[in-house]
Design a protein around this motif. Structure first.
Motif, PDB file in Angstrom:
ATOM      1  N   CYS B  55     -94.077  76.905  36.924  1.00  0.00           N
ATOM      2  CA  CYS B  55     -93.145  75.971  36.281  1.00  0.00           C
ATOM      3  C   CYS B  55     -92.190  76.752  35.371  1.00  0.00           C
ATOM      4  N   PRO B  56     -90.871  76.572  35.548  1.00  0.00           N
ATOM      5  CA  PRO B  56     -89.929  77.323  34.711  1.00  0.00           C
ATOM      6  C   PRO B  56     -89.775  76.744  33.302  1.00  0.00           C
ATOM      7  N   ARG B  57     -90.447  75.610  33.014  1.00  0.00           N
ATOM      8  CA  ARG B  57     -90.374  75.069  31.651  1.00  0.00           C
ATOM      9  C   ARG B  57     -91.605  75.435  30.831  1.00  0.00           C
ATOM     10  N   CYS B  58     -92.808  75.205  31.391  1.00  0.00           N
ATOM     11  CA  CYS B  58     -94.020  75.475  30.601  1.00  0.00           C
ATOM     12  C   CYS B  58     -94.833  76.644  31.174  1.00  0.00           C
ATOM     13  N   TRP B  59     -94.413  77.171  32.328  1.00  0.00           N
ATOM     14  CA  TRP B  59     -95.031  78.321  32.986  1.00  0.00           C
ATOM     15  C   TRP B  59     -96.442  78.038  33.513  1.00  0.00           C
ATOM     16  N   SER B  60     -96.746  76.765  33.678  1.00  0.00           N
ATOM     17  CA  SER B  60     -98.005  76.418  34.341  1.00  0.00           C
ATOM     18  C   SER B  60     -97.916  76.768  35.824  1.00  0.00           C
ATOM     19  N   GLN B  61     -99.080  77.136  36.401  1.00  0.00           N
ATOM     20  CA  GLN B  61     -99.137  77.341  37.854  1.00  0.00           C
ATOM     21  C   GLN B  61     -99.571  76.075  38.579  1.00  0.00           C
ATOM     22  N   ASP B  62     -99.800  75.016  37.822  1.00  0.00           N
ATOM     23  CA  ASP B  62    -100.294  73.763  38.401  1.00  0.00           C
ATOM     24  C   ASP B  62     -99.093  72.918  38.838  1.00  0.00           C
ATOM     25  N   VAL B  63     -98.490  73.315  39.936  1.00  0.00           N
ATOM     26  CA  VAL B  63     -97.278  72.634  40.410  1.00  0.00           C
ATOM     27  C   VAL B  63     -97.515  72.101  41.821  1.00  0.00           C
ATOM     28  N   GLU B  64     -96.713  71.094  42.206  1.00  0.00           N
ATOM     29  CA  GLU B  64     -96.843  70.501  43.542  1.00  0.00           C
ATOM     30  C   GLU B  64     -95.464  70.225  44.118  1.00  0.00           C
ATOM     31  N   VAL B  65     -95.396  70.169  45.432  1.00  0.00           N
ATOM     32  CA  VAL B  65     -94.160  69.742  46.093  1.00  0.00           C
ATOM     33  C   VAL B  65     -94.066  68.230  45.959  1.00  0.00           C
ATOM     34  N   ALA B  66     -92.903  67.742  45.570  1.00  0.00           N
ATOM     35  CA  ALA B  66     -92.725  66.300  45.380  1.00  0.00           C
ATOM     36  C   ALA B  66     -91.350  65.891  45.902  1.00  0.00           C
ATOM     37  N   THR B  67     -91.252  64.657  46.306  1.00  0.00           N
ATOM     38  CA  THR B  67     -90.002  64.161  46.886  1.00  0.00           C
ATOM     39  C   THR B  67     -89.124  63.554  45.808  1.00  0.00           C
ATOM     40  N   ALA B  68     -87.897  64.040  45.742  1.00  0.00           N
ATOM     41  CA  ALA B  68     -86.938  63.520  44.774  1.00  0.00           C
ATOM     42  C   ALA B  68     -86.196  62.329  45.366  1.00  0.00           C
ATOM     43  N   SER B  69     -85.424  61.688  44.514  1.00  0.00           N
ATOM     44  CA  SER B  69     -84.717  60.470  44.937  1.00  0.00           C
ATOM     45  C   SER B  69     -83.606  60.764  45.942  1.00  0.00           C
ATOM     46  N   GLY B  70     -83.144  62.011  45.956  1.00  0.00           N
ATOM     47  CA  GLY B  70     -82.016  62.348  46.837  1.00  0.00           C
ATOM     48  C   GLY B  70     -80.684  61.891  46.273  1.00  0.00           C
ATOM     49  N   ARG B  71     -80.675  61.507  44.999  1.00  0.00           N
ATOM     50  CA  ARG B  71     -79.421  61.054  44.376  1.00  0.00           C
ATOM     51  C   ARG B  71     -79.065  61.958  43.187  1.00  0.00           C
ATOM     52  N   GLY B  72     -77.787  62.024  42.926  1.00  0.00           N
ATOM     53  CA  GLY B  72     -77.335  62.853  41.818  1.00  0.00           C
ATOM     54  C   GLY B  72     -75.853  62.679  41.550  1.00  0.00           C
ATOM     55  N   GLU B  73     -75.290  63.671  40.852  1.00  0.00           N
ATOM     56  CA  GLU B  73     -73.911  63.557  40.367  1.00  0.00           C
ATOM     57  C   GLU B  73     -73.238  64.916  40.525  1.00  0.00           C
ATOM     58  N   ILE B  74     -71.970  64.896  40.904  1.00  0.00           N
ATOM     59  CA  ILE B  74     -71.235  66.156  41.063  1.00  0.00           C
ATOM     60  C   ILE B  74     -70.947  66.752  39.676  1.00  0.00           C
ATOM     61  N   TYR B  75     -71.465  67.950  39.441  1.00  0.00           N
ATOM     62  CA  TYR B  75     -71.261  68.640  38.156  1.00  0.00           C
ATOM     63  C   TYR B  75     -69.995  69.494  38.197  1.00  0.00           C
ATOM     64  N   SER B  76     -69.751  70.135  39.346  1.00  0.00           N
ATOM     65  CA  SER B  76     -68.471  70.823  39.559  1.00  0.00           C
ATOM     66  C   SER B  76     -68.305  71.021  41.061  1.00  0.00           C
ATOM     67  N   TYR B  77     -67.092  71.369  41.477  1.00  0.00           N
ATOM     68  CA  TYR B  77     -66.831  71.554  42.903  1.00  0.00           C
ATOM     69  C   TYR B  77     -65.678  72.520  43.089  1.00  0.00           C
ATOM     70  N   THR B  78     -65.565  73.051  44.284  1.00  0.00           N
ATOM     71  CA  THR B  78     -64.414  73.871  44.659  1.00  0.00           C
ATOM     72  C   THR B  78     -64.070  73.576  46.102  1.00  0.00           C
ATOM     73  N   VAL B  79     -62.780  73.529  46.390  1.00  0.00           N
ATOM     74  CA  VAL B  79     -62.325  73.328  47.762  1.00  0.00           C
ATOM     75  C   VAL B  79     -61.963  74.683  48.345  1.00  0.00           C
ATOM     76  N   LEU B  80     -62.660  75.071  49.403  1.00  0.00           N
ATOM     77  CA  LEU B  80     -62.356  76.360  50.036  1.00  0.00           C
ATOM     78  C   LEU B  80     -61.239  76.177  51.052  1.00  0.00           C
ATOM     79  N   HIS B  81     -60.175  76.936  50.829  1.00  0.00           N
ATOM     80  CA  HIS B  81     -59.027  76.889  51.740  1.00  0.00           C
ATOM     81  C   HIS B  81     -59.050  78.059  52.711  1.00  0.00           C
ATOM     82  N   ARG B  82     -59.983  78.975  52.501  1.00  0.00           N
ATOM     83  CA  ARG B  82     -60.279  80.035  53.460  1.00  0.00           C
ATOM     84  C   ARG B  82     -61.784  80.044  53.652  1.00  0.00           C
ATOM     85  N   ALA B  83     -62.231  80.421  54.824  1.00  0.00           N
ATOM     86  CA  ALA B  83     -63.668  80.437  55.091  1.00  0.00           C
ATOM     87  C   ALA B  83     -64.355  81.375  54.102  1.00  0.00           C
TER      88      ALA B  83
END
Lengths: 379, 145
Positions: B55-83
């Motif tokens: 865990c990157p917050r408390c450094w416990s090794q007691d972690v599990e895979v869990a399913t997130a909501s799949g929802r969020g918010e755009i924090y920043s973006y960039t439009v690529l005009h070249r590959a």
């Protein structure tokens, strides 16, 4: 006593830079080292500590030492990205203060202009970033710039002012890669690469090598050059991949700048010049803010005011920097060398009058690592 | 002596690189194949993170895979005009963004289903899933207004 108090910079030189197809990366490092040793009045054989990195050589210090046939007792190839060479000043000071070496060389070389005409990077792409087609590193800087614009009202014109100001210095620098003056309109009319960054918001891609030699203040007294002293220094980081940068508008410079100034007992207002990492135009704006030269969001207007240009009261990147002078992949060694030259009064038409103390700030990766050093003219 | 890249990437049929996840990194891609945004959740402190074994917050090794909501918010973006990478030539202009998931972690992704000029910071987005060269991953599209 800080380790930095023990050392002096006694030699500095660049290899042939710009377009140097006659030199390999190791050739540039060797040429710059020979020139820096001459500059200091030392022999290459006096070097007993090496602080070197280049993306071309995985075991950089071994390749470098083999080329010169030197067998130092201290090796450091720390890799914090482009700021590494500023961090090496502290590392060298620590090694020298601990008695683990006495004459340290900091060196770099890259032939990326001759190789490909584009950035040559040994950087891996994060497994999680691979599917999305981001250009490294420009898209990371573009994401940072877009967020800075959103939070602080920074504009494309502000970004362009950075390129224009640094180019104005390059017109005074005989061996700058780009020397023709440009305007804000030129920058905005150049092709958009990764919005909001245009072609002219991006640095030059050049060949280049450099070397700086550091030793004890005692030994410096017997050498050829007036020494340059290091009054303060710091290194830090905020992330590796840009997704992990907690606040896209605050870089690790907000840690390292204040720490370096505190160690030096000086403030931004005391600086006669600033040499900062300018691979993309957003960087100088955030760095000036994070180091405390102005409040967040005010660096764009500061640049537009002309204060950073030749004749201004806050000279920034006095040879044109990475945007116009040279940018061979990792820049901060060239920032250090320009600071040393300004403090020695060697800069001709671009010389800052009575330059006694200045700050060098490097960033590494996509605004990920950072290192700051406060340099001063010695006696 | 063998030669191996530290960042292996196969190439999909479209010429784009395909990630080669290792170990715990696979959870993100395995979840996407099942239509889930899979993160790590710490059983000790509750923090969510991108796939990890500590865990990157408390450094416990007691972690599990869990399913997130799949929802969020755009924090920043960039439009690529070249590959930005090989294989993306036909996609320009395309949008790369940082999305802050509702559970906290922020990820780099592609924004689809909207004209690049319409993308805004703060836009609410939800995950869709793409498969390339047999590896699935999430991209994000604006939530219906």
């Amino acid at each position: 006593m800080s380790a930095l108090d023990r050392i002096a910079i006694v030699g500095a030189a660049e290899s042939d830079i710009g377009h140097a197809p006659h030199l390999s990366p190791l050739g540039m490092m060797a040429q710059a080292t020979a020139r820096a040793a001459d500059d200091a009045g030392l022999s290459i054989g006096d070097i007993d500590g090496v602080f070197v990195i280049t993306p071309y050589h995985h075991l950089t210090s071994l390749s470098y030492c083999e080329t010169l046939q030197i067998f130092p007792r201290y090796h450091d190839t720390t890799q914090l990205g482009g700021c590494t060479f500023v961090a090496y000043l502290r590392h060298a000071a620590a090694a020298i203060a601990a008695g683990m070496c006495e004459v340290a060389v900091i060196a770099y070389g890259s032939s990326q202009r001759s190789d490909a005409g584009k950035l040559v990077s040994a950087s891996e792409v994060s497994t999680f970033e691979v599917p999305h087609g981001a250009a490294y590193p420009i898209s990371s800087f573009a994401l940072i710039a877009q967020r800075h614009m959103h939070e602080y009202g920074t504009t494309p014109e502000h970004l362009a002012e950075v390129a224009v100001a640094h180019r104005a210095w390059a017109t005074l620098t005989p061996n700058a890669y780009y020397r023709d003056p440009i305007t804000v309109e030129d920058v905005l009319a150049s092709p958009m690469i990764s919005s909001p960054l245009h072609r002219l918001d991006c640095c030059a891609v050049t060949d280049g090598g450099g070397a700086v030699i550091v030793t004890t203040k005692e030994r410096a007294r017997s050498l050829r050059r007036k020494p340059v002293h290091v009054l303060g220094g710091a290194e830090g980081y905020t992330h590796r991949t840009v997704a992990a940068m907690a606040d896209l508008t605050i870089s690790a410079g907000a840690q390292t700048g204040p720490a370096a100034f505190a160690e030096a007992g000086l403030a931004p207002a005391d600086m006669d010049f600033v040499q900062l990492y300018d691979a993309f135009t957003i960087s100088p704006l955030m760095i000036l803010e994070d180091l405390g030269f102005c409040a967040k969001g005010e660096a764009g207007p500061l640049y537009a005011s002309g204060r950073t240009r030749p004749g201004g009261d806050l000279p920034v990147n006095t040879n044109g920097g990475g945007l116009s002078y040279c940018h061979p992949g990792m820049l901060s060694l060239f920032l250090l060398i320009e600071a040393i030259r300004q403090l020695r009064g060697e800069c001709g038409e671009r010389q800052v009058a009575n330059a006694e103390v200045g700050v060098v700030h490097g960033l590494g990766g996509a605004f990920a690592g950072a290192a700051t050093a406060i340099l001063a003219r010695g006696d | 002596m063998t030669s191996a890249s530290p960042n292996p990437a196969a190439t999909g049929g479209d010429g784009k690189a395909v990630p080669v996840p290792r170990g715990e990194e696979r959870a993100w891609f395995d979840g996407a194949r099942e239509g889930r945004v899979a993160l790590t959740r710490c059983r000790a402190c509750g923090a969510w993170s991108t796939p990890r074994v500590v865990c990157p917050r408390c450094w416990s090794q007691d972690v599990e895979v869990a399913t997130a909501s799949g929802r969020g918010e755009i924090y920043s973006y960039t439009v690529l005009h070249r590959a930005g990478r090989p294989g993306f030539e036909a996609d320009v202009p395309y949008v790369v963004a940082l999305v802050t998931l509702d559970e906290g972690p922020r990820v780099m992704t592609t924004i689809v289903g909207v004209a690049p000029a319409e993308v805004r910071i703060g836009c609410r987005v939800r995950a869709e899933f793409v498969t390339r060269g047999g590896v699935a991953f999430p991209v994000f599209t604006p939530e219906p207004a």
